[in-house]
Design an enzyme around this catalytic site. Structure first.
Site, PDB file in Angstrom:
ATOM      1  N   TYR A 211       0.837  -1.191   0.000  1.00 54.14           N
ATOM      2  CA  TYR A 211       0.000   0.000   0.000  1.00 54.14           C
ATOM      3  C   TYR A 211       0.879   1.251   0.000  1.00 54.14           C
ATOM      4  O   TYR A 211       2.104   1.170  -0.029  1.00 54.14           O
ATOM      5  CB  TYR A 211      -0.960  -0.032   1.185  1.00 54.14           C
ATOM      6  CG  TYR A 211      -2.001  -1.132   1.088  1.00 54.14           C
ATOM      7  CD1 TYR A 211      -2.879  -1.179   0.007  1.00 54.14           C
ATOM      8  CD2 TYR A 211      -2.103  -2.126   2.054  1.00 54.14           C
ATOM      9  CE1 TYR A 211      -3.831  -2.190  -0.096  1.00 54.14           C
ATOM     10  CE2 TYR A 211      -3.049  -3.140   1.959  1.00 54.14           C
ATOM     11  CZ  TYR A 211      -3.906  -3.160   0.881  1.00 54.14           C
ATOM     12  OH  TYR A 211      -4.844  -4.161   0.771  1.00 54.14           O
ATOM     13  N   ARG A 259       2.550  -1.232  10.875  1.00 50.62           N
ATOM     14  CA  ARG A 259       2.586  -2.553  10.232  1.00 50.62           C
ATOM     15  C   ARG A 259       3.533  -2.439   9.051  1.00 50.62           C
ATOM     16  O   ARG A 259       3.301  -1.655   8.126  1.00 50.62           O
ATOM     17  CB  ARG A 259       1.200  -2.991   9.772  1.00 50.62           C
ATOM     18  CG  ARG A 259       1.168  -4.467   9.379  1.00 50.62           C
ATOM     19  CD  ARG A 259      -0.231  -4.978   9.100  1.00 50.62           C
ATOM     20  NE  ARG A 259      -0.304  -6.404   9.365  1.00 50.62           N
ATOM     21  CZ  ARG A 259      -1.373  -7.161   9.117  1.00 50.62           C
ATOM     22  NH1 ARG A 259      -2.456  -6.616   8.584  1.00 50.62           N
ATOM     23  NH2 ARG A 259      -1.376  -8.442   9.399  1.00 50.62           N
ATOM     24  N   GLY A 362      -5.288 -13.528  12.189  1.00 47.96           N
ATOM     25  CA  GLY A 362      -6.250 -12.895  11.296  1.00 47.96           C
ATOM     26  C   GLY A 362      -7.360 -13.832  10.897  1.00 47.96           C
ATOM     27  O   GLY A 362      -8.443 -13.850  11.481  1.00 47.96           O
ATOM     28  N   CYS A 406     -16.867 -17.194   5.020  1.00 43.82           N
ATOM     29  CA  CYS A 406     -15.857 -18.113   5.549  1.00 43.82           C
ATOM     30  C   CYS A 406     -16.330 -19.551   5.357  1.00 43.82           C
ATOM     31  O   CYS A 406     -17.470 -19.892   5.694  1.00 43.82           O
ATOM     32  CB  CYS A 406     -15.617 -17.839   7.031  1.00 43.82           C
ATOM     33  SG  CYS A 406     -14.475 -18.996   7.829  1.00 43.82           S
ATOM     34  N   ALA A 436     -21.056 -30.083   4.497  1.00 48.22           N
ATOM     35  CA  ALA A 436     -22.433 -29.590   4.591  1.00 48.22           C
ATOM     36  C   ALA A 436     -23.210 -30.358   5.647  1.00 48.22           C
ATOM     37  O   ALA A 436     -23.906 -29.776   6.490  1.00 48.22           O
ATOM     38  CB  ALA A 436     -23.127 -29.694   3.233  1.00 48.22           C
ATOM     39  N   GLU A 455     -23.776 -41.969   7.407  1.00 47.62           N
ATOM     40  CA  GLU A 455     -22.656 -41.846   6.481  1.00 47.62           C
ATOM     41  C   GLU A 455     -22.310 -43.224   5.938  1.00 47.62           C
ATOM     42  O   GLU A 455     -22.000 -44.138   6.702  1.00 47.62           O
ATOM     43  CB  GLU A 455     -21.438 -41.235   7.173  1.00 47.62           C
ATOM     44  CG  GLU A 455     -20.154 -41.245   6.370  1.00 47.62           C
ATOM     45  CD  GLU A 455     -20.299 -40.611   4.989  1.00 47.62           C
ATOM     46  OE1 GLU A 455     -19.958 -41.288   3.997  1.00 47.62           O
ATOM     47  OE2 GLU A 455     -20.768 -39.450   4.903  1.00 47.62           O
ATOM     48  N   LYS A 473      -1.844 -30.195   0.900  1.00 50.36           N
ATOM     49  CA  LYS A 473      -3.234 -29.773   1.128  1.00 50.36           C
ATOM     50  C   LYS A 473      -3.815 -30.360   2.417  1.00 50.36           C
ATOM     51  O   LYS A 473      -5.021 -30.333   2.627  1.00 50.36           O
ATOM     52  CB  LYS A 473      -4.116 -30.187  -0.065  1.00 50.36           C
ATOM     53  CG  LYS A 473      -3.663 -29.633  -1.415  1.00 50.36           C
ATOM     54  CD  LYS A 473      -3.688 -28.126  -1.442  1.00 50.36           C
ATOM     55  CE  LYS A 473      -3.407 -27.570  -2.837  1.00 50.36           C
ATOM     56  NZ  LYS A 473      -2.054 -27.867  -3.313  1.00 50.36           N
TER      57      LYS A 473
END
Length: 690
Positions: A211, A259, A362, A406, A436, A455, A473
């Site tokens: 920035y 920052r 964060g 999110c 879900a 399930e 991952k």
């Protein structure tokens, strides 16, 4: 106490903070059109204060409406009318024992040209039309904005000097004139004074992530030849003038944090001579301390090197801790840092090792507002899985007038919408234990229903297990681990290895049935004479049903699943050619995922054939057709892997309807989408249950 340092108080300047947990700035799109905090925004921040964070720092808060607006729905401190609403936000945060800093910001060249000069006009138009302008704008913008940006039909953004546009923003860039620089310096100072009057506890200046303040610090974006450019002393002049002005007008006792990107990380994308590196970044931190700054919030990179400050799932937690440690060893003021911290054990360890003084969390605070209370008092944390959906959805939804979402926490932005506890122990059935289904089970249990989950497989996870299978991952699977643990703690019964059947469900007499039966891979028929064992789907590779090693592969489809399947194949020694019918690879995939995966595939020798349609599959090759010229060509391979998407799996839903049970379909069995779409559908479905 298990985490004594994490729980211990510490001061930034004169401000004592009750623990070492910081919620750092993250823009999500909750603010009002005129920069005032909305009720939704205040609820969002207050929930994190309730959750135990010691310090909350606002999202990017603009100081300049004309060239410095980064979004329509952005907080602002640019006018006196922002003082009273920010004072109310401060009061609500203070009520829960947290301290409250405001981050002041100007985007510089990373602005979207569409916002240059338009925000003041939009604010007035919104007032004159009693809100009608905003509704019209958000209907029009998704259609018009991409065209205007693509063809540069927008004003230029500003920077210290004329320089290339930011990788993420594009557009044109013009140099600031000296009188404009002086004006922006004063705007930062005036904004800080307003926030001082609003009873906030301190200010953070955003000198990171490419920035405007960092643009002055960097020789790549600051090519000025006057007193604002050249030497480090000159490049820091803009920032130091702001620091001195704030200290003069707000008092030396008013905490001021910077920052700071201490390394632009250009070397990590192949440009080692561009920008500045850690050595100069540490020198900047020392100069800031000498000039009265009370703490350094250590970060790195910018939008040109975006994956090195907003990391995708492949990055190791704590990978950049060495940067914070270098600053900590060079200064005597507190050091805040994020460092991709994803567990309380990691947080405590980095405090013990003297890497930093405060732990900035964060995305973990987006995923779980009560992270701190759960760590200090016990409870299952919903971990951030680094899927980047929060940032991607924020960027997309900014044009629609809504906010970020999110994947892990569908209640984001709905903090005031408390779940009605009206289940009264009535039975509820959920079919499928993917993201879900488990999210629906959790929310139903919190509403007071007695939930049974069916399930058919031997473990929970559904399609998410496939997403977590490729190399690097693994964090994706955290979501299922956390959800499963949570629902079991809530008393949900999970019946593994148990396909749902109509009779069993009827016997339970459920008040509600929620179907989350997932999807099946698309496997169209193609010409050719390939033996069945020569062809498989990406799902079969990722699930381990089919093993492919040390062979040549034609992988059809370059969506994110296709690219991740290619990663798994090259890790098994395969030589892969990816065939994609579109002009570009991974059409529709978020840019950060492509920036993360594609260089790794290229380094492994992967070949790419875009603009080609699969025609036929043979034992030794595939035939493809150029979509532009119609020309046929052959690509040699010993195995063909299809990554052509999925289709909803709805057969059992039809069986239920035949006996008069109308299930609520969520997730992929309703509409194939991403994790966030699945959990959002679960939330919306559960909220409709009476």
């Amino acid at each position: 106490m298990k985490y004594p340092l994490l729980a211990s108080p510490m001061k930034i300047g004169t401000c004592e903070i009750k623990n070492r947990v910081v919620m750092p700035p993250m823009h999500l799109g909750f603010a009002g059109f005129d920069g005032r905090p909305t009720e939704q925004l205040m609820d969002y921040y207050e929930e994190r204060a309730k959750g135990g964070a010691g310090l909350i720092i606002t999202e990017i808060t603009r100081v300049d409406d004309w060239t410095g607006a980064a979004a329509f729905a952005q907080l602002s401190a640019s006018h006196d009318y922002h003082i009273e609403p920010m004072k109310e936000l401060a009061r609500r945060i203070h009520h829960h024992g947290a301290k409250f800093f405001v981050q002041l910001h100007h985007p510089g060249r990373q602005n979207v040209g569409l916002l240059v000069g338009t925000v003041p006009l939009s604010i007035q138009a919104q007032k004159l039309t009693d809100g009608g302008y905003g509704k019209a704008l958000y209907k029009l913008t998704p259609k018009v904005a991409p065209f205007m940006l693509k063809h540069n039909l927008v004003p230029p953004s500003v920077a210290p000097s004329s320089c290339p546009p930011a990788h993420f923003s594009g557009g044109r860039v013009r140099a600031l004139k000296k009188h404009e620089i002086k004006k922006i310096e004063q705007e930062f100072i005036d904004a800080a004074v307003r926030m001082f009057k609003a009873d906030v506890d301190g200010i953070e200046l955003h000198g990171a992530h490419g920035y405007l303040i960092q643009q002055f610090l960097s020789p790549y974006t600051n090519r000025r030849t006057d007193e604002y450019g050249g030497s480090l002393e000159n490049r820091m002049r803009f920032l130091l003038n702001i620091v001195k002005g704030i200290k003069l007008h707000c008092g030396k006792g008013f905490p001021l944090v910077v920052r700071l990107s201490v390394d632009e990380c250009y070397d990590k994308i192949g440009y080692p001579a561009r920008g500045y590196s850690l050595e100069e970044g540490v020198q900047m931190a020392k100069i800031l301390e000498e000039n009265g700054v009370d703490a350094i919030d250590v970060s790195c990179a910018g939008y040109d090197t975006m994956n090195y400050w907003l990391e995708p799932v492949s990055f190791e937690p704590g990978w950049r801790a060495y940067m914070a440690k270098a600053v900590k060893e060079a200064v005597h003021i507190p050091v805040l840092a994020a460092n991709l911290i994803r567990s309380p054990e990691q947080a405590e360890r980095q405090l013990e090792e003297g890497i930093q003084d405060f732990v900035s969390l964060g995305r973990p605070h987006i995923a779980d507002p009560y992270w701190t209370k759960k760590v200090l008092n016990g409870g299952t944390i919903k971990r951030c899985i680094c899927c980047l959906n929060c940032f991607e959805s924020m960027q997309h939804n900014a044009y629609l007038g809504t906010h970020a979402e999110c994947s892990v926490n569908p209640l984001l932005g709905h903090e005031a919408e408390h779940l009605p506890v009206t289940g009264r122990g009535r039975p509820a059935v959920v079919i499928g234990a993917g993201p879900a289904g488990l999210m629906a089970a959790e929310l139903l249990a919190r509403r007071g229903f007695a939930v049974t989950v069916f399930e058919q497989n031997d473990r929970c996870g559904g399609q998410l297990l496939l997403a977590a299978a490729p190399p690097e991952k693994e964090k994706t699977a955290w979501m299922i681990e956390d959800l499963e643990k949570t629902v079991r703690e809530l008393g949900v019964e999970i019946r593994l290895n148990t396909p749902a059947d109509v009779q069993t469900i009827q016997e339970l007499q459920p008040a509600v049935v929620i179907a989350a039966t997932g999807s099946l891979p698309v496997r169209p028929q193609f010409g050719g004479n390939a033996a069945p064992e020569r062809v498989c789907t990406a799902e079969e590779i990722l699930s381990g049903k089919v093993k492919v090693e040390n062979t040549t592969v034609a992988l059809i489809g370059s969506g994110l699943t296709g690219l991740e399947t290619a990663q798994a194949l090259v890790a098994s020694g395969c030589r892969v050619t990816i065939v994609e019918m579109a002009k570009e690879l991974a059409p529709g995939a978020w840019i950060q995922h492509k920036d993360d995966i594609l260089p790794k595939l290229e380094a492994a020798g992967t070949r790419f054939r875009t603009g080609a349609k699969l025609i036929a599959i043979h034992d030794s090759h595939v035939d493809v057709q150029d979509v532009r010229t119609g020309k046929l060509e052959s690509i040699s391979c010993e195995k063909t892997v299809l990554a052509l998407g999925s289709r909803p799996q709805t057969a059992f839903l039809d069986e239920l309807r035949k006996v008069g049970i109308e299930p609520l379909a969520i997730g992929d069995c309703s509409r194939v989408g991403n994790i966030a779409a699945a959990t959002k559908a679960a939330y919306e479905a559960v909220m409709t249950v009476e």
